[in-house]
Design a protein around this motif. Structure first.
Motif, PDB file in Angstrom:
ATOM      1  N   TYR A 179      -6.440   7.206   1.984  1.00  0.00           N
ATOM      2  CA  TYR A 179      -6.448   6.077   0.887  1.00  0.00           C
ATOM      3  C   TYR A 179      -5.793   4.907   1.117  1.00  0.00           C
ATOM      4  O   TYR A 179      -6.034   3.995   0.257  1.00  0.00           O
ATOM      5  CB  TYR A 179      -5.735   6.929  -0.495  1.00  0.00           C
ATOM      6  CG  TYR A 179      -6.833   8.124  -0.750  1.00  0.00           C
ATOM      7  CD1 TYR A 179      -8.001   7.985  -1.593  1.00  0.00           C
ATOM      8  CD2 TYR A 179      -6.383   9.427  -0.872  1.00  0.00           C
ATOM      9  CE1 TYR A 179      -8.673   8.596  -2.063  1.00  0.00           C
ATOM     10  CE2 TYR A 179      -7.047  10.398  -1.177  1.00  0.00           C
ATOM     11  CZ  TYR A 179      -8.402  10.292  -1.891  1.00  0.00           C
ATOM     12  OH  TYR A 179      -9.251  11.056  -2.275  1.00  0.00           O
ATOM     13  N   ALA A 206     -10.577  19.196  -6.632  1.00  0.00           N
ATOM     14  CA  ALA A 206     -10.963  17.795  -7.234  1.00  0.00           C
ATOM     15  C   ALA A 206     -11.854  16.830  -6.235  1.00  0.00           C
ATOM     16  O   ALA A 206     -12.837  16.398  -6.882  1.00  0.00           O
ATOM     17  CB  ALA A 206      -9.620  16.927  -7.290  1.00  0.00           C
ATOM     18  N   TRP A 240      -1.840   3.167  -2.821  1.00  0.00           N
ATOM     19  CA  TRP A 240      -2.748   4.058  -2.260  1.00  0.00           C
ATOM     20  C   TRP A 240      -3.178   5.025  -3.383  1.00  0.00           C
ATOM     21  O   TRP A 240      -4.241   5.631  -3.233  1.00  0.00           O
ATOM     22  CB  TRP A 240      -2.470   4.664  -0.805  1.00  0.00           C
ATOM     23  CG  TRP A 240      -1.296   5.574  -0.805  1.00  0.00           C
ATOM     24  CD1 TRP A 240      -0.036   5.361  -0.601  1.00  0.00           C
ATOM     25  CD2 TRP A 240      -1.506   7.027  -1.234  1.00  0.00           C
ATOM     26  NE1 TRP A 240       0.850   6.629  -1.034  1.00  0.00           N
ATOM     27  CE2 TRP A 240      -0.199   7.464  -1.069  1.00  0.00           C
ATOM     28  CE3 TRP A 240      -2.657   7.901  -1.438  1.00  0.00           C
ATOM     29  CZ2 TRP A 240       0.164   8.995  -1.218  1.00  0.00           C
ATOM     30  CZ3 TRP A 240      -2.227   9.501  -1.673  1.00  0.00           C
ATOM     31  CH2 TRP A 240      -0.889   9.775  -1.566  1.00  0.00           C
ATOM     32  N   LYS A 241      -2.267   5.508  -4.013  1.00  0.00           N
ATOM     33  CA  LYS A 241      -2.290   6.441  -5.015  1.00  0.00           C
ATOM     34  C   LYS A 241      -3.374   6.089  -6.103  1.00  0.00           C
ATOM     35  O   LYS A 241      -3.881   7.069  -6.554  1.00  0.00           O
ATOM     36  CB  LYS A 241      -1.005   6.875  -5.610  1.00  0.00           C
ATOM     37  CG  LYS A 241       0.143   7.476  -4.748  1.00  0.00           C
ATOM     38  CD  LYS A 241       1.519   7.597  -5.449  1.00  0.00           C
ATOM     39  CE  LYS A 241       2.361   8.055  -4.290  1.00  0.00           C
ATOM     40  NZ  LYS A 241       4.007   7.869  -4.789  1.00  0.00           N
ATOM     41  N   MET A 261      -6.155   5.011  -5.637  1.00  0.00           N
ATOM     42  CA  MET A 261      -7.392   5.393  -5.214  1.00  0.00           C
ATOM     43  C   MET A 261      -7.780   6.892  -5.182  1.00  0.00           C
ATOM     44  O   MET A 261      -8.768   7.097  -4.854  1.00  0.00           O
ATOM     45  CB  MET A 261      -7.526   4.697  -3.663  1.00  0.00           C
ATOM     46  CG  MET A 261      -8.573   3.548  -3.604  1.00  0.00           C
ATOM     47  SD  MET A 261      -8.887   3.509  -2.027  1.00  0.00           S
ATOM     48  CE  MET A 261     -10.029   1.813  -2.265  1.00  0.00           C
ATOM     49  N   GLU A 262      -6.706   7.541  -5.284  1.00  0.00           N
ATOM     50  CA  GLU A 262      -6.836   8.985  -4.996  1.00  0.00           C
ATOM     51  C   GLU A 262      -7.763   9.805  -5.979  1.00  0.00           C
ATOM     52  O   GLU A 262      -7.586   9.305  -7.119  1.00  0.00           O
ATOM     53  CB  GLU A 262      -5.420   9.642  -5.083  1.00  0.00           C
ATOM     54  CG  GLU A 262      -5.364  10.992  -4.602  1.00  0.00           C
ATOM     55  CD  GLU A 262      -4.409  11.790  -4.915  1.00  0.00           C
ATOM     56  OE1 GLU A 262      -3.216  10.813  -5.143  1.00  0.00           O
ATOM     57  OE2 GLU A 262      -4.368  12.876  -4.655  1.00  0.00           O
ATOM     58  N   VAL A 263      -8.666  10.471  -5.512  1.00  0.00           N
ATOM     59  CA  VAL A 263      -9.515  11.385  -6.375  1.00  0.00           C
ATOM     60  C   VAL A 263      -8.556  12.628  -6.981  1.00  0.00           C
ATOM     61  O   VAL A 263      -7.867  13.339  -6.089  1.00  0.00           O
ATOM     62  CB  VAL A 263     -10.723  11.961  -5.494  1.00  0.00           C
ATOM     63  CG1 VAL A 263     -11.318  13.100  -6.576  1.00  0.00           C
ATOM     64  CG2 VAL A 263     -11.491  10.927  -5.157  1.00  0.00           C
ATOM     65  N   ARG A 264      -8.511  12.433  -8.055  1.00  0.00           N
ATOM     66  CA  ARG A 264      -7.716  13.579  -8.796  1.00  0.00           C
ATOM     67  C   ARG A 264      -8.493  14.476  -9.911  1.00  0.00           C
ATOM     68  O   ARG A 264      -9.661  14.129 -10.295  1.00  0.00           O
ATOM     69  CB  ARG A 264      -6.590  12.967  -9.666  1.00  0.00           C
ATOM     70  CG  ARG A 264      -5.448  12.300  -8.702  1.00  0.00           C
ATOM     71  CD  ARG A 264      -4.367  12.361  -9.344  1.00  0.00           C
ATOM     72  NE  ARG A 264      -3.194  11.637  -8.520  1.00  0.00           N
ATOM     73  CZ  ARG A 264      -3.144  10.429  -8.826  1.00  0.00           C
ATOM     74  NH1 ARG A 264      -3.559   9.622  -9.506  1.00  0.00           N
ATOM     75  NH2 ARG A 264      -2.013   9.636  -7.768  1.00  0.00           N
ATOM     76  N   GLU A 282       0.724  -1.089   0.318  1.00  0.00           N
ATOM     77  CA  GLU A 282       0.105   0.095   0.055  1.00  0.00           C
ATOM     78  C   GLU A 282       0.947   1.364  -0.046  1.00  0.00           C
ATOM     79  O   GLU A 282       0.344   2.259  -0.253  1.00  0.00           O
ATOM     80  CB  GLU A 282      -0.945  -0.080   1.096  1.00  0.00           C
ATOM     81  CG  GLU A 282      -2.307  -0.682   1.070  1.00  0.00           C
ATOM     82  CD  GLU A 282      -3.041  -0.337  -0.020  1.00  0.00           C
ATOM     83  OE1 GLU A 282      -3.355   0.889  -0.087  1.00  0.00           O
ATOM     84  OE2 GLU A 282      -3.455  -1.138  -1.058  1.00  0.00           O
TER      85      GLU A 282
END
Lengths: 104, 286
Positions: free
Chosen positions: B190, B39, A98-99, A101-104, A94
């Protein structure tokens, strides 16, 4: 003929007895398995990612060990070690995943 | 000549490819809280186009019509009212040394909830409201409260109430340590953990409005604006610390200690991306 069958039965019984003795876990086996599980869980702790199930399985191993049920104790300790190793794998993978899953 | 040309073309193509990929890789690793916030909020307003931005602070009640009706009725006699009253009284009762909580906070502690957590440049760490309250107690010779419920929930309930309607206003100073804390909070949010392999985002980004067993999941946007909360499931009040630690144990992860650095950073990140949304605490949840 019947002597031969008797001999086979006797030999089988002896083999079974020997195998059972060999498979039964000892206190030393339990202590080794428990120490390995505890070490893996400690490593997960350093990664800040212990699982509650590892802790409860370790407790179950200890309880069985203290009651002299070393077969169960070894099985539980091995299970706890596998859980701890899975939590280490999770924490390690992870670090980058984890990246995703990130909202961008 | 042709071979040389082919080699040059291949090198040029490779170089262009590397250049094209480089900014994308950089963007993924750079820390840009303002862009993150934009975002984050766009994601939720896009996912729930009928919802007003300020409604997200109502958690599951904003996601489900039936629950919303129940909540409106509940708000007639809110279950957090006893805690709120207790908090008000505690807040104004002097410590043994004669000082009060008001002496520890800007503006006497009234209407400041929206500024917490903040990054303390002296300490180099994030300071949450719960932490500041216990530090205030200890500085005045009082024993610290449990971070998860009862007294701490009552105090933060009162302080949140005095900020109701004020937009969350978390600052990230131009300090690499503050940016690092923010980034670590984001990473925690996350990161999948626990035997169930869930991250905070699994429930509160991927599935808000969906049910997990009998519960409707709240959106991550504005989730801390309602803290502390009365939860029917808990039969009592709970703080942000309680929310974080129980989330961890629910996914079969061993929770960290309340107010460990990870939780403080997580609160910093989650509060920052909800900047602009009103404080609605104390809240009530199923």
């Amino acid at each position: 003929m019947s002597t031969a069958i008797r001999a086979i039965f006797a030999a089988s019984a002896l083999l079974l007895a020997a195998a059972t003795t060999a498979l039964a876990a000892s206190e030393a086996d339990y202590k080794t398995a428990y120490a390995a599980a505890e070490a893996a869980n400690k490593e997960a702790g350093l990664l800040r990612n212990q699982w509650t199930t590892t802790a409860s399985t370790l407790s179950a191993a200890k309880k069985a060990g203290e009651a002299g049920d070393f077969d169960t104790a070894v099985a539980q300790a091995k299970e706890a070690e596998a859980l701890a190793k899975a939590s280490i794998f999770q924490a390690t993978s992870e670090k980058e995943r984890w990246k995703d899953m990130e909202v961008r | 000549m042709t071979r040389r040309f082919a080699i040059r073309a291949a090198i040029a193509t490779l170089a262009l490819g590397v250049l094209a990929l480089a900014p994308a890789a950089y963007a993924a690793d750079s820390v840009d809280p303002a862009a993150d916030k934009a975002a984050f909020q766009k994601f939720f307003t896009g996912k729930f186009p009928k919802l007003k931005l300020e409604d997200f602070v109502n958690g599951p009640y904003s996601m489900n019509e039936d629950l919303h009706k129940q909540w409106e009725e509940k708000e007639q006699f809110p279950p957090y009212e006893f805690s709120l009253e207790a908090g008000k009284e505690m807040f104004s009762t002097p410590f043994k040394n004669g000082k009060t909580y008001a002496d520890c906070f800007p503006n006497q502690g009234i209407g400041i909830r929206q500024n917490y957590p903040y990054f303390d440049e002296k300490e180099g760490k994030v300071v949450t409201l719960e932490l500041a309250l216990n530090r205030c107690r200890e500085a005045n010779g009082e024993a610290p409260f449990s971070y998860v419920k009862d007294d701490m929930a009552a105090l933060t309930a009162y302080m949140a109430f005095t900020s109701r309607g004020k937009p969350m206003d978390i600052k990230i100073p131009n300090d690499p340590r503050a940016l690092e804390a923010y980034q670590k909070g984001k990473e925690y949010f996350y990161t999948r953990r626990g035997q169930l392999n869930f991250s905070c985002a699994t429930c509160h980004i991927q599935s808000p409005g969906e049910r997990i067993r009998a519960e409707v999941l709240a959106p991550a946007l504005g989730i801390l604006n309602a803290m502390p909360i009365y939860r029917s499931e808990w039969s009592g009040m709970g703080t942000t610390s309680r929310r974080f630690t129980t989330c961890n144990s629910q996914i079969r992860g061993v929770p960290l200690n309340p107010q460990d650095d990870e939780y403080r950073d997580l609160e910093y990140y989650l509060s920052y991306v909800s900047n602009g949304l009103p404080i609605s605490g104390p809240g009530a949840r199923p």
